[in-house]
Design an enzyme around this catalytic site. Structure first.
Site, PDB file in Angstrom:
ATOM      1  N   GLU A  94       0.831  -1.247   0.013  1.00 50.99           N
ATOM      2  CA  GLU A  94      -0.098   0.042  -0.065  1.00 50.99           C
ATOM      3  C   GLU A  94       0.725   1.419   0.010  1.00 50.99           C
ATOM      4  O   GLU A  94       0.665   2.065   1.012  1.00 50.99           O
ATOM      5  CB  GLU A  94      -0.881   0.151   1.211  1.00 50.99           C
ATOM      6  N   GLU A 136      -5.530  -7.514  -1.019  1.00 53.55           N
ATOM      7  CA  GLU A 136      -6.523  -7.212   0.303  1.00 53.55           C
ATOM      8  C   GLU A 136      -7.605  -7.155   0.083  1.00 53.55           C
ATOM      9  O   GLU A 136      -8.053  -6.220  -0.905  1.00 53.55           O
ATOM     10  CB  GLU A 136      -5.807  -6.476   1.194  1.00 53.55           C
TER      11      GLU A 136
END
Length: 563
Positions: free
Chosen positions: A204, A363
């Site tokens: 991320e 995710e």
């Protein structure tokens, strides 16, 4: 760097207090070196991920974090029997575990420094005295034993339970050079162990906090040489890895923001809905892959190892604009169309739709119980994503967030609330509602419900098969399936009376024997095969035998007894 070196020296001092006196704690070599080599590597063909024989596979896994945290272990092992946990995960059909870790821990290992992990031996006697590196390899061994593969994910620069909030892959301690060196070391270290099938280079990448974004503090994606250009660093790191380990899959996540004109020419930009100028597309951290259209990752001769990897969540994690308005009253099909048109298509789905690459949704997930005011919308999101994944089987792979209970805004597949208890779980239960309704439908399985693993020899848990056992599997050379999951082992040379090193009497010599002997020397168990443990034939069992056992399992010596 000075602070980092001081920290590493301190960690060495701590670690030396946690091991058996007189035993060297060098972890050069690992159980991974003893694995079945090179039969389970994967690569990309078009928008499919395939095995070495060209058979399509579907990565349908889940995340299990902890080595990125200060505990430096898979979380939940302080609640329960970690081996029972791993076996249950395999039995539930999860064929890959995405395992977050921190750069500083990998770099420490690469320098021969092995920081301690939180002691959970009260629930897991086999883990007594293991440092973080030994514990990591112990987990790999047990994943291998039940047919689970691993994707290693650098989650943050430093071991920190909130480290994912830091936007970049470097900070004042962990430089870009250290980041790259740590990854290359991992590649070299595990290139002969196909338990780890892929590397997710950085979790991320995103912008600084607040609505006023500062370009220099944020992850960008373009063709510049800026230190914060994630596209450049990902490409360079991947190439360095693949020169050492050309068989591993490389997963590259996106960023958070991307300029609508494709040009990062603002040193600051305001993203406030009231005062901003709306010049940037926003998305989830790591979920914005719009830049691939303008600046694709180029790995040259290694391009077949590249998979792009966005993240995506529901409104309980953050109430994005697409969860408002028409989404609230829409039925599931309409809601899925809204999500696709307002988020998924232009941020990442186009990559698989235009034949650029398959995708790993690294995710996704969320709360499925409780009293949150957005729970109903969250469940609608989960149904939409579940159905979208299923519609794009083989192009869209996924690892659900998450297995352990420790994620505050998503919950886990393990729970302390309503669920099914399991042997070894102690106060943990399996969240049947979350699993049955959202994950189970998008796990890879046969028509008769057998889960399909990615190993060619070891079936996936007790309810699954190996990939080579598929009825339509096409091998160039047929691998021999194993009747029951079993760890790769080294058998000690036979003798007339004793198998030296076989401390637990199971007919094999492996890290389980090392762990048992360590427990014996720590006074945690009383009954072992002392004759087998006396591997230097000195007439006594002591720390010297443990050191020899470690060297044997790590292949530093080839025969037992060792005099």
């Amino acid at each position: 760097m000075k602070k980092f070196l001081v920290l590493l020296i301190a960690l060495i001092m701590i670690a030396t207090l946690l091991v058996v006196p007189g035993v060297q704690t060098s972890a050069e070599g690992s159980y991974a070196d003893l694995a079945e080599p090179d039969d389970d590597w994967l690569h990309v063909e078009g928008t499919n991920i395939v095995d070495k024989y060209g058979n399509k596979v579907w990565i349908t896994g889940a995340n299990w974090f902890g080595f990125n945290c200060r505990e430096r272990m898979l979380l939940d092992s302080y609640h329960s029997d970690i081996i029972a946990d791993i076996e249950l995960v395999a039995d539930k059909g999860i064929n890959v575990v995405r395992m977050p870790i921190a750069t500083d821990l990998l770099y420490a290992w690469s320098q021969g420094i092995y920081p301690p992990s939180t002691d959970t031996s009260y629930n897991n006697p086999a883990l007594a005295g293991l440092n973080s590196y030994e514990l990591f390899n112990f987990m790999l061994e047990n994943f291998k034993r039940v047919g689970i593969k691993v994707i290693l994910d650098v989650h943050s620069p430093e071991t920190d339970n909130q480290g994912h909030n830091y936007p970049l892959w470097y900070n004042t301690t962990i430089t870009e050079e250290i980041f790259k060196k740590a990854w290359v070391w991992v590649a070299e270290r595990y290139k002969n162990d196909d338990t780890i099938i892929g590397f997710d280079l950085k979790n991320e990448p995103h912008t600084n906090t607040g609505t006023m974004k500062i370009k220099a503090q944020s992850a960008i994606w373009d063709d510049s040489n800026h230190p914060n250009n994630w596209k450049r660093v990902a490409e360079e790191t991947a190439l360095a890895i693949l020169e050492v380990h050309p068989n591993v899959l490389i997963f590259v996540e996106g960023v958070e923001m991307y300029p609508k004109d494709g040009i990062w020419d603002d040193e600051t930009f305001d993203t406030s809905p009231w005062t901003g100028n709306n010049d940037y597309y926003g998305n989830w951290w790591g979920g914005n892959l719009r830049g691939v259209k303008d600046y694709p990752i180029n790995l040259g001769k290694y391009q077949s190892q590249l998979v792009y990897s966005p993240h995506d969540y529901g409104p309980i994690v953050y109430e994005q604009d697409w969860f408002k308005g028409d989404f609230i009253t829409a039925n599931d099909e309409q809601a899925k169309r809204i999500l696709y048109e307002q988020c998924w298509r232009d941020n990442w789905a186009y990559i698989m739709e235009e034949g650029i690459s398959p995708l790993l949704l690294g995710e996704w997930g969320g709360m499925t119980e409780g009293g949150h005011p957005l729970l109903d919308l969250n469940l609608k999101y989960l149904r939409c994503m579940r159905d979208f994944i299923l519609e794009n089987k083989y192009k869209l792979h996924h690892t659900f967030w998450c297995i352990n209970i420790d994620s505050a805004d998503t919950g886990g597949l393990f729970t302390r609330d309503e669920g099914t208890p399991f042997p070894g779980g102690r106060d943990l239960k399996w969240n049947d509602n979350k699993y049955d309704n959202y994950l189970y439908p998008v796990l890879w399985k046969t028509e008769d419900g057998k889960f399909i693993g990615l190993d060619h020899k070891i079936p996936l848990g007790r309810n699954g098969i190996s990939i080579s056992q598929l009825s339509n599997y096409t091998p160039s050379v047929t691998p021999s399936p194993s009747a029951t999951p079993s760890p790769t082992t080294i058998t000690a040379p036979p003798t007339d009376t004793v198998t030296y090193g076989d401390v637990n009497g199971d007919g094999r010599v492996n890290s389980s024997d090392v762990a048992l002997l360590k427990r014996y020397l720590l006074g945690l168990v009383e009954n072992i095969n002392k004759e087998a443990a006396d591997v230097n034939v000195s007439g006594t069992v002591n720390s010297t035998d443990l050191a020899i056992m470690k060297r044997y399992v790590l292949r530093s010596i080839s025969e037992l007894p060792y005099k």
